[in-house]
Design an enzyme around this catalytic site. Structure first.
Site, mmCIF file in Angstrom:
data_model
loop_
_atom_site.group_PDB
_atom_site.id
_atom_site.type_symbol
_atom_site.label_atom_id
_atom_site.label_comp_id
_atom_site.label_asym_id
_atom_site.label_seq_id
_atom_site.Cartn_x
_atom_site.Cartn_y
_atom_site.Cartn_z
ATOM 1 N N ARG A 1 -9.494 17.141 6.180
ATOM 2 C CA ARG A 1 -10.293 17.520 4.990
ATOM 3 C C ARG A 1 -11.669 18.015 5.418
ATOM 4 O O ARG A 1 -12.278 17.450 6.327
ATOM 5 C CB ARG A 1 -10.446 16.310 4.065
ATOM 6 C CG ARG A 1 -9.193 15.985 3.302
ATOM 7 C CD ARG A 1 -9.332 14.688 2.528
ATOM 8 N NE ARG A 1 -8.504 13.649 3.113
ATOM 9 C CZ ARG A 1 -8.556 12.363 2.771
ATOM 10 N NH1 ARG A 1 -9.409 11.964 1.853
ATOM 11 N NH2 ARG A 1 -7.766 11.486 3.332
ATOM 12 N N GLY B 1 -10.230 3.872 12.524
ATOM 13 C CA GLY B 1 -9.681 4.154 13.859
ATOM 14 C C GLY B 1 -10.708 4.731 14.818
ATOM 15 O O GLY B 1 -10.790 4.325 15.978
ATOM 16 N N GLY C 1 -14.233 4.816 14.327
ATOM 17 C CA GLY C 1 -15.425 3.965 14.390
ATOM 18 C C GLY C 1 -15.196 2.699 15.210
ATOM 19 O O GLY C 1 -16.096 2.216 15.893
ATOM 20 N N GLU D 1 -8.103 -3.852 5.420
ATOM 21 C CA GLU D 1 -7.983 -3.630 3.978
ATOM 22 C C GLU D 1 -6.864 -4.472 3.376
ATOM 23 O O GLU D 1 -6.978 -4.953 2.259
ATOM 24 C CB GLU D 1 -7.737 -2.145 3.701
ATOM 25 C CG GLU D 1 -8.990 -1.324 3.959
ATOM 26 C CD GLU D 1 -8.709 0.162 4.123
ATOM 27 O OE1 GLU D 1 -8.238 0.543 5.210
ATOM 28 O OE2 GLU D 1 -8.939 0.905 3.167
ATOM 29 N N ASN E 1 -12.815 2.354 17.648
ATOM 30 C CA ASN E 1 -12.308 2.559 19.015
ATOM 31 C C ASN E 1 -13.073 3.537 19.876
ATOM 32 O O ASN E 1 -12.950 3.504 21.099
ATOM 33 C CB ASN E 1 -10.855 3.041 18.940
ATOM 34 C CG ASN E 1 -9.968 2.012 18.274
ATOM 35 O OD1 ASN E 1 -9.988 0.856 18.661
ATOM 36 N ND2 ASN E 1 -9.231 2.412 17.253
ATOM 37 N N ARG F 1 -2.411 -1.855 -3.600
ATOM 38 C CA ARG F 1 -3.559 -0.969 -3.445
ATOM 39 C C ARG F 1 -3.412 0.172 -4.450
ATOM 40 O O ARG F 1 -2.369 0.820 -4.508
ATOM 41 C CB ARG F 1 -3.586 -0.398 -2.036
ATOM 42 C CG ARG F 1 -4.738 0.549 -1.877
ATOM 43 C CD ARG F 1 -4.694 1.254 -0.560
ATOM 44 N NE ARG F 1 -5.810 2.175 -0.474
ATOM 45 C CZ ARG F 1 -5.833 3.223 0.326
ATOM 46 N NH1 ARG F 1 -4.803 3.486 1.100
ATOM 47 N NH2 ARG F 1 -6.874 4.001 0.348
ATOM 48 N N HIS G 1 -16.927 4.412 7.505
ATOM 49 C CA HIS G 1 -15.479 4.279 7.698
ATOM 50 C C HIS G 1 -14.975 5.599 8.275
ATOM 51 O O HIS G 1 -14.901 6.599 7.563
ATOM 52 C CB HIS G 1 -14.787 3.937 6.377
ATOM 53 C CG HIS G 1 -13.300 3.789 6.515
ATOM 54 N ND1 HIS G 1 -12.674 2.572 6.446
ATOM 55 C CD2 HIS G 1 -12.342 4.703 6.772
ATOM 56 C CE1 HIS G 1 -11.370 2.756 6.658
ATOM 57 N NE2 HIS G 1 -11.153 4.044 6.854
ATOM 58 N N ASN H 1 0.869 -1.162 0.000
ATOM 59 C CA ASN H 1 0.000 0.000 0.000
ATOM 60 C C ASN H 1 0.914 1.223 0.000
ATOM 61 O O ASN H 1 1.373 1.674 1.029
ATOM 62 C CB ASN H 1 -0.872 -0.043 1.256
ATOM 63 C CG ASN H 1 -1.811 1.134 1.349
ATOM 64 O OD1 ASN H 1 -1.705 2.094 0.578
ATOM 65 N ND2 ASN H 1 -2.717 1.078 2.302
ATOM 66 N N GLY I 1 -9.146 9.546 7.006
ATOM 67 C CA GLY I 1 -10.103 9.847 5.945
ATOM 68 C C GLY I 1 -11.412 9.214 6.380
ATOM 69 O O GLY I 1 -11.410 8.181 7.046
ATOM 70 N N HIS J 1 -12.313 4.171 -0.377
ATOM 71 C CA HIS J 1 -12.386 3.238 0.767
ATOM 72 C C HIS J 1 -13.203 1.999 0.404
ATOM 73 O O HIS J 1 -13.742 1.321 1.285
ATOM 74 C CB HIS J 1 -13.072 3.873 1.998
ATOM 75 C CG HIS J 1 -12.256 4.920 2.696
ATOM 76 N ND1 HIS J 1 -12.835 6.006 3.302
ATOM 77 C CD2 HIS J 1 -10.931 5.042 2.902
ATOM 78 C CE1 HIS J 1 -11.909 6.759 3.861
ATOM 79 N NE2 HIS J 1 -10.722 6.192 3.616
HETATM 80 P P1 ADP Z 1 -6.238 5.930 8.485
HETATM 81 O O1 ADP Z 1 -7.466 6.492 7.867
HETATM 82 O O2 ADP Z 1 -5.017 6.762 8.261
HETATM 83 O O3 ADP Z 1 -6.047 4.464 8.251
HETATM 84 P P2 ADP Z 1 -7.131 5.181 11.133
HETATM 85 O O4 ADP Z 1 -8.245 4.356 10.584
HETATM 86 O O5 ADP Z 1 -6.068 4.507 11.904
HETATM 87 O O6 ADP Z 1 -6.480 6.111 10.047
HETATM 88 O O7 ADP Z 1 -7.829 6.288 12.077
HETATM 89 C C1 ADP Z 1 -7.087 7.280 12.677
HETATM 90 C C2 ADP Z 1 -8.032 8.072 13.562
HETATM 91 O O8 ADP Z 1 -8.595 7.215 14.550
HETATM 92 C C3 ADP Z 1 -7.320 9.189 14.300
HETATM 93 O O9 ADP Z 1 -8.099 10.342 14.264
HETATM 94 C C4 ADP Z 1 -7.260 8.649 15.713
HETATM 95 O O10 ADP Z 1 -7.278 9.691 16.648
HETATM 96 C C5 ADP Z 1 -8.554 7.876 15.802
HETATM 97 N N1 ADP Z 1 -8.567 6.964 16.929
HETATM 98 C C6 ADP Z 1 -7.808 5.897 17.175
HETATM 99 N N2 ADP Z 1 -8.102 5.359 18.400
HETATM 100 C C7 ADP Z 1 -9.076 6.126 18.930
HETATM 101 C C8 ADP Z 1 -9.814 6.122 20.162
HETATM 102 N N3 ADP Z 1 -9.613 5.197 21.082
HETATM 103 N N4 ADP Z 1 -10.737 7.084 20.353
HETATM 104 C C9 ADP Z 1 -10.958 8.031 19.440
HETATM 105 N N5 ADP Z 1 -10.312 8.106 18.261
HETATM 106 C C10 ADP Z 1 -9.383 7.162 18.006
#
Ligand code: ADP
Length: 601
Positions: free
Chosen positions: A231, A321, A323, A378, A325, A81, A198, A7, A202, A170
């Site tokens: 963005r 990240g 959604g 992914e 966490n 990718r 997602h 990727n 992004g 995505h």
């Molecule tokens: P990418 O789109 O680059 O793959 P990710 O899917 O890893 O990124 O998402 C990154 C985002 O997820 C960041 O804004 C990060 O702060 C958020 N994130 C990760 N863990 C948590 C959490 N426990 N609570 C809130 N936001 C989180």
């Protein structure tokens, strides 16, 4: 098969060697800060800080190192990718020179991403010239968008001139999590309407109606739609005109503003990391509170719209990240969706997703619409799509397996032959069998069980070191013998019977078996089919409605064999097999479906 997934993003390179069936990560590599002070990190802990910068130079350094660690022979294919597939690609593609050229031409639509993706492809091809390279496109899953969803209300000429339409991004993630959610709900995606959110750096949302993407928030570029890390997502286009007139903004300035300085970063004034924003909001920072409100409101607004687009919804899925966490963001988005049939259960919204628990549910049991968080993967999805394409090509090269019905027969020792046919008797050949050196003899015997006897049971030659009588299940009942299912040659603890020949009669103490359905093949065949001696596979015989799948088929490999599947008369009758029938190994994820582990000898 082991797939190297690359990727090659605009600011980082993520690479993993993944087993396409198990999802096991064999080796992981990350290249960060590509343009300035780069660092290459390997999953085994090794870190390199190279002198060079830029995608090509860094990959040229990192890839040989990765292959050295893994052994290039251990990689069956490379999955790349690719962000933009335009209208050209609606599924993964084998990367020919022509495909490379098309990806390059699509750079006008994704100037930051496609050139970086192409660098990855070219470098990987240089270091792994002898394996297939497959492009998996972020846009492909959304190629099913109907015209009304993908068309911008702009003059036709202009749309056509610049290929301006909604492409969506995505796609790999929306596809993966919608399937995973369906799997969790014990349903097929084809019977569900799912809204997938997602939410990562992004962010995008998609309406996946019965397995097909019918709406998505990102557009011609990944700038439209939800509020993202940096963005803006949706804004009034009139606002851009206003800025250009009043703030003297150039196209580069606008690009910087909307792609790099807006979103959570612009709203919060604290950067783009949602964790920090949540923390600051909890401490009372009003800008951070507003950032969270705008972010969640935008997602809710889209959920309502997409439920309307699909005429209802069965599951709402959160991933990325944020959604996966943030229970707080999930909560803010999902509260008061009862009118849609989605009833949030706050107590259930506290899970942590991991490899063991990739799906969490946080709706009440009686909620008609399920609220789920699903861990996206992914890279695994790219590995699987790559393996599937490679295998599809291989399947086209796989020969059909001729099926032969083995009528009941006897293998005989020279001593038994002489007892039944007279001293010094030799078998005489009636006709050769397909397996080299084997023949059906002119000689037949009568076999006698406790209930009945069967006459004219043919002897197969040449003579063997052990007597063995192979009968079908029907014969077994008829004779009154309980014969075990065995592979040829394994007659220990099997029942015996009386055998009568023209010159004598003998009571065998063992040797009566029902033959285990099996396939003879050469080592070359085994390689093509992706199986080993003594593997157990499923085989489909026939086509269409009349096709029948036989499970528990034993693979026998020897240079002496000829490719052929042997089944007994009962099985042949069940499958209505006629002369010239063929079978095919059942493939899952494109690989031979091995029903059990290799047998112990
Ligand atoms: P990418 O789109 O680059 O793959 P990710 O899917 O890893 O990124 O998402 C990154 C985002 O997820 C960041 O804004 C990060 O702060 C958020 N994130 C990760 N863990 C948590 C959490 N426990 N609570 C809130 N936001 C989180």
């Amino acid at each position: 098969m082991n797939i190297l997934v690359i990727n090659c993003g605009s600011s980082s390179i993520k690479s993993e060697i993944i087993h396409s069936l198990t999802g096991n990560r064999e080796l992981v590599m990350r290249v960060e800060r590509i343009q300035k002070n780069p660092v290459i990190k390997f999953g085994d802990g090794e870190t390199i800080t190279p002198e060079v910068t830029g995608h090509e130079a860094l990959l040229d350094l990192a890839l040989p190192k990765l292959l050295e660690k893994q052994g290039a022979g251990g990689i069956a294919a490379v999955g790349h990718r690719v962000v933009h597939g335009g209208t050209e690609f609606d599924e993964a593609a084998d990367i020919s020179t022509e495909v490379e050229e098309k990806i390059a031409a699509l750079s006008t639509l994704a100037p930051l991403h496609n050139p970086a993706n192409l660098s990855g492809i070219r470098l990987a091809k240089k270091h792994l010239p002898n394996v297939p390279h497959v492009a998996v496109f972020d846009t492909a899953f959304h190629s099913t968008l109907p015209r009304r969803a993908k068309t911008y209300a702009l003059p036709k000429e202009l749309r056509e001139k610049y290929a301006m339409q909604r492409y969506g991004f995505h796609g790999t993630s929306h596809d993966y999590v919608s399937r995973k959610a369906a799997e969790y709900l014990n349903k097929s995606v084809e019977e569900l309407r799912i809204i997938t959110c997602h939410l990562g750096n992004g962010c995008s949302i998609a309406a996946v109606e019965y397995g097909r993407s019918v709406e998505t928030s990102m557009g011609m570029t990944p700038l439209e739609g939800l509020v993202m890390g940096t963005r803006s997502g949706d804004i009034d286009p009139g606002l851009l005109i206003h800025l250009m007139k009043n703030d003297d903004l150039s196209p580069e300035g606008l690009d910087q503003l909307l792609n790099k300085e807006s979103g959570l970063k612009g709203l919060s004034g604290q950067g783009n990391d949602m964790r920090d924003i949540i923390e600051k909001a909890a401490q009372g920072d009003d800008d951070c509170r507003l950032a969270i409100q705008v972010f969640a409101h935008r997602v809710r607004k889209y959920i309502g719209a997409y439920a309307a687009v699909m005429g209802g919804v069965d599951a709402i899925v959160f991933t990325g990240g944020i959604g996966e966490n943030s229970q707080m963001i999930r909560h803010r988005i999902s509260q008061r969706l009862d009118f849609l049939g989605a009833i949030l259960n706050e107590d259930k919204n506290h899970f942590r997703l991991d490899d063991e628990h990739p799906v969490g549910e946080f709706s009440w049991n009686h909620s008609r619409v399920k609220l789920l968080a699903v861990r996206t993967d992914e890279q695994l999805s790219i590995a699987r799509q790559t393996a599937a394409l490679v295998n599809k090509k291989k399947v086209n090269q796989i020969p059909p397996i001729p099926v032969a019905i083995s009528a009941r027969h006897m293998h005989i020792t020279q001593a038994t032959l002489e007892q039944l046919f007279g001293e010094g008797y030799q078998l005489t050949e009636r006709k050769p069998l397909s397996q080299p050196g084997q023949f059906a003899a002119n000689e037949t015997v009568t076999i006698v069980g406790p209930k009945n006897q069967i006459e004219r049971v043919r002897i197969l030659g040449p003579v063997r070191p052990k007597n063995q009588i192979e009968i079908s299940r029907t014969d077994e009942f008829f004779l009154g013998i309980d014969a075990p299912i065995r592979e040829s040659g394994k007659v220990e603890n099997s029942p015996g019977c009386i055998v009568i020949g023209p010159k004598g009669k003998i009571q065998l103490t063992d040797g009566v078996i029902c033959a285990w359905r099996h396939i003879h093949m050469t080592p070359d065949d085994a390689e093509i089919f992706g199986v080993k001696d003594r593997d157990i596979v499923d085989v489909k015989i026939g086509t269409g409605d009349r096709a029948l799948t036989f499970g528990n088929v034993l693979i026998r490999v020897s240079p002496k064999y000829k490719l052929e599947m042997h089944i007994d008369t009962d099985e042949g009758n069940a499958a209505e097999i006629s002369r010239g029938a063929t079978g095919a190994l059942v493939l899952s994820d494109g690989e031979a479906h091995l029903t059990k582990k290799k047998l112990k000898r």
